[in-house]
Design a protein around this motif. Structure first.
Motif, mmCIF file in Angstrom:
data_model
loop_
_atom_site.group_PDB
_atom_site.id
_atom_site.type_symbol
_atom_site.label_atom_id
_atom_site.label_comp_id
_atom_site.label_asym_id
_atom_site.label_seq_id
_atom_site.Cartn_x
_atom_site.Cartn_y
_atom_site.Cartn_z
ATOM 1 N N GLY A 1 0.805 -1.152 -0.058
ATOM 2 C CA GLY A 1 -0.050 0.006 -0.090
ATOM 3 C C GLY A 1 0.765 1.158 0.126
ATOM 4 N N PHE A 2 2.062 1.394 -0.215
ATOM 5 C CA PHE A 2 3.094 2.074 -0.111
ATOM 6 C C PHE A 2 3.911 2.368 -1.349
ATOM 7 N N PRO A 3 4.234 3.410 -1.791
ATOM 8 C CA PRO A 3 3.714 4.960 -1.375
ATOM 9 C C PRO A 3 2.379 5.220 -2.267
ATOM 10 N N LEU A 4 1.627 5.835 -1.920
ATOM 11 C CA LEU A 4 0.329 6.242 -2.328
ATOM 12 C C LEU A 4 0.963 7.247 -3.651
ATOM 13 N N ARG A 5 0.168 7.089 -4.458
ATOM 14 C CA ARG A 5 0.504 7.987 -5.829
ATOM 15 C C ARG A 5 -0.427 9.378 -5.522
ATOM 16 N N ILE A 6 0.152 10.159 -5.861
ATOM 17 C CA ILE A 6 -0.635 11.635 -5.671
ATOM 18 C C ILE A 6 -1.340 12.018 -6.977
ATOM 19 N N GLU A 7 -2.543 12.431 -6.937
ATOM 20 C CA GLU A 7 -3.144 13.384 -7.969
ATOM 21 C C GLU A 7 -3.240 14.636 -7.261
ATOM 22 N N ALA A 8 -2.560 15.584 -7.909
ATOM 23 C CA ALA A 8 -2.640 17.149 -7.334
ATOM 24 C C ALA A 8 -3.613 17.864 -8.169
ATOM 25 N N GLU A 9 -4.437 18.453 -7.371
ATOM 26 C CA GLU A 9 -5.306 19.452 -8.022
ATOM 27 C C GLU A 9 -4.694 20.880 -7.499
ATOM 28 N N LYS A 10 -4.382 21.089 -6.487
ATOM 29 C CA LYS A 10 -3.681 22.087 -5.888
ATOM 30 C C LYS A 10 -2.749 22.074 -5.020
ATOM 31 N N VAL A 11 -1.444 22.643 -5.215
ATOM 32 C CA VAL A 11 -0.475 22.463 -4.518
ATOM 33 C C VAL A 11 0.155 24.051 -3.984
ATOM 34 N N SER B 1 -8.568 17.051 0.967
ATOM 35 C CA SER B 1 -9.472 18.496 0.816
ATOM 36 C C SER B 1 -8.891 19.582 1.987
ATOM 37 N N LYS B 2 -8.551 20.702 1.624
ATOM 38 C CA LYS B 2 -8.240 21.585 2.360
ATOM 39 C C LYS B 2 -7.029 21.244 3.175
ATOM 40 N N GLY B 3 -6.174 20.421 2.545
ATOM 41 C CA GLY B 3 -4.837 20.005 2.910
ATOM 42 C C GLY B 3 -5.022 18.707 3.891
ATOM 43 N N ILE B 4 -6.164 18.197 3.945
ATOM 44 C CA ILE B 4 -6.504 17.117 5.056
ATOM 45 C C ILE B 4 -7.130 15.877 4.252
ATOM 46 N N ALA C 1 -5.952 13.757 -4.457
ATOM 47 C CA ALA C 1 -6.035 12.779 -3.946
ATOM 48 C C ALA C 1 -4.883 11.773 -3.709
ATOM 49 N N LEU C 2 -4.934 10.728 -2.906
ATOM 50 C CA LEU C 2 -3.782 9.702 -2.660
ATOM 51 C C LEU C 2 -4.407 8.315 -3.310
ATOM 52 N N VAL C 3 -3.609 7.979 -3.978
ATOM 53 C CA VAL C 3 -4.218 6.951 -4.923
ATOM 54 C C VAL C 3 -3.451 5.489 -4.444
ATOM 55 N N CYS C 4 -4.316 4.347 -3.882
ATOM 56 C CA CYS C 4 -3.692 3.180 -3.182
ATOM 57 C C CYS C 4 -3.077 2.475 -4.598
ATOM 58 N N PRO C 5 -1.729 2.163 -4.471
ATOM 59 C CA PRO C 5 -0.974 1.635 -5.701
ATOM 60 C C PRO C 5 -1.692 0.475 -6.022
ATOM 61 N N GLU C 6 -2.114 -0.382 -5.097
ATOM 62 C CA GLU C 6 -2.603 -1.770 -5.581
ATOM 63 C C GLU C 6 -3.891 -1.711 -6.070
ATOM 64 N N THR C 7 -4.917 -1.031 -5.369
ATOM 65 C CA THR C 7 -6.348 -1.161 -5.897
ATOM 66 C C THR C 7 -6.902 0.157 -6.906
ATOM 67 N N GLY C 8 -6.075 1.159 -6.589
ATOM 68 C CA GLY C 8 -6.397 2.272 -7.412
ATOM 69 C C GLY C 8 -7.605 3.041 -6.290
ATOM 70 N N ARG C 9 -7.973 2.727 -5.249
ATOM 71 C CA ARG C 9 -8.827 3.315 -4.415
ATOM 72 C C ARG C 9 -8.200 4.572 -4.071
#
Ligand code: SAM
Lengths: 122, 254
Positions: free
Chosen positions: A19-29, A109-112, A96-104
């Motif tokens: 489950g590591f590392p989570l892939r990052i999908e960024a909308e706002k950095v 949101s608001k940094g949380i 979003a943080l994406v599970c590398p194995e399942t894509g979940r």
């Protein structure tokens, strides 16, 4: 959410092995400056999965970290500066943080990040 | 400005929301315990600090202020979790109002952190939902989850203890609020079997409840054993049993 936190998170869905590392999908950095503390960086270095940090930073547009790092590099101020920036100054605000194995997707949101699992995932 | 000189969070700067637990006797007792142990904490120099169930943010903000007074900024990494999303917004506001920072996560205890944060947390603080309630109130959406602890108030506590054992570093300390109805002496024995010594840092009786703030640390950790009056589970039990006759139902009084 800082990349330090990203480095400490993994997907804990039932049945997931890697489950590591989570892939990052960024909308706002966003970037927030904080004081550099060499002691803290030296202390935390051994706790960091380096490759996950450098990949995460690169995926957010910061490509200054080497792909591999070792303890002795902490003697260089230049390296410390880059490590500090990647670890503590880059924030994922929306995305979003994406599970590398399942894509979940675990939304951020608001940094949380929302790391709560659904009933059928526990 | 921004909290220089403050030792704890200022109530007037603590944000609120109808569905978020407001700082109460238990929150104050926990912060008092941290203050009482502050000299040890400053020597301890925790690098990674975690609060589970941050609510209004009163405790994590106080902790960040307390440690910041001696340790330069960003010397410690603060994390706070809650199962209630409103609590995290409120905590964010409370932290910002005091000029300190923490990473916030919507999580069940420390979900998502268990693997990578294992063995890394030097300081953990918890004011758990501890009130004895019917089981179905535990973890319900909204404010009820702030206090509902199920049978003997232990439902969430009993999930926090193994998580703490997993997350704490070899020199890690845990401060946790309990109620006499939670059977704290049994909690100390349970943690004792996992290798932890314990000591009551603050004990407080109000009209409705007897609160204890218990500090746990690994028995082999000589430093903390030497710097704080060593009291192992046995002595904790002794001091607790004197309160047992006052045990009653605490439902809804939290
Ligand atoms: C007694 S309140 C304490 C709030 C704050 N720390 C204080 O001392 O004022 C307990 C908090 O734990 C949160 N909580 C309850 N169950 C939880 C769980 N399983 N995981 C994380 N937080 C939880 C509640 O939402 C609530 O904010």
């Amino acid at each position: 959410m800082r990349l330090l936190t990203h480095n400490m998170l993994s997907s804990n869905i039932k049945g997931v092995v890697n489950g590591f590392p989570l892939r990052i999908e960024a909308e706002k950095v966003i970037h927030k400056e904080v004081d550099l503390n060499p002691d803290f960086l030296r202390n935390i270095f051994s706790k960091i999965e380096w490759r996950a940090l450098s990949d995460a930073a690169r995926s957010l547009g910061y490509a200054e970290l080497p792909e591999e790092a070792e303890e002795s590099m902490l003697d260089s101020d230049e390296f410390l500066g880059k490590f500090h920036h990647a670890l503590l100054e880059i924030h994922l605000e929306e995305g979003a943080l994406v599970c590398p194995e399942t894509g979940r997707k675990f939304s951020v949101s608001k940094g949380i990040p929302n790391m709560l699992l659904h009933e059928d995932e526990v | 400005m921004e909290g220089i000189g403050w030792k704890t969070a200022q109530i007037r700067l603590v944000s609120s929301h109808p569905e978020v637990y407001e700082p109460c006797d238990d929150s104050f007792a926990l912060v008092d315990a941290l203050l009482a142990d502050r000299t040890n904490l400053l020597l301890h120099r925790p690098a990674i600090c975690l609060e589970v169930g941050c609510g209004s943010g009163y405790v994590i903000t106080s902790l960040a202020l307390m440690l910041r007074r001696q340790i330069p900024s960003s010397a410690a990494y603060f994390l706070a979790t809650d199962i209630n999303p409103h609590a995290l917004s409120v905590t964010g506001e409370t932290l910002a109002a005091h000029g300190v920072e923490a990473e916030l996560l919507l999580a069940d205890i420390a979900s998502g952190l268990e693997d990578r944060l294992a063995g890394k947390v030097d300081l953990m603080v918890v004011n758990p939902p501890y009130v004895p309630t019917p089981e179905d109130e535990v973890g319900a959406p909204g404010i009820a989850a702030a206090w509902a602890g199920g049978e003997n108030g232990r439902r969430v506590i009993d999930r926090i203890l193994p998580a703490a054992d997993r997350l704490l570093s070899s020199r890690g300390w845990l401060y946790m609020v309990t109620l006499t109805a939670n059977d704290p002496s049994q909690i100390c024995r349970l943690m004792g079997r996992k290798g932890y010594a314990s000591r009551i840092v603050v004990q407080r009786s109000t009209e409705e409840e007897n609160l204890q703030i218990i500090k746990f640390w690994r028995d082999a950790d000589e430093e903390s054993a030497a710097s704080s009056p060593t009291t192992i589970a046995g002595r904790v039990i002794e001091s607790l049993t004197s309160h047992l006759p006052r045990l009653s139902s605490f439902r809804g009084t939290h």
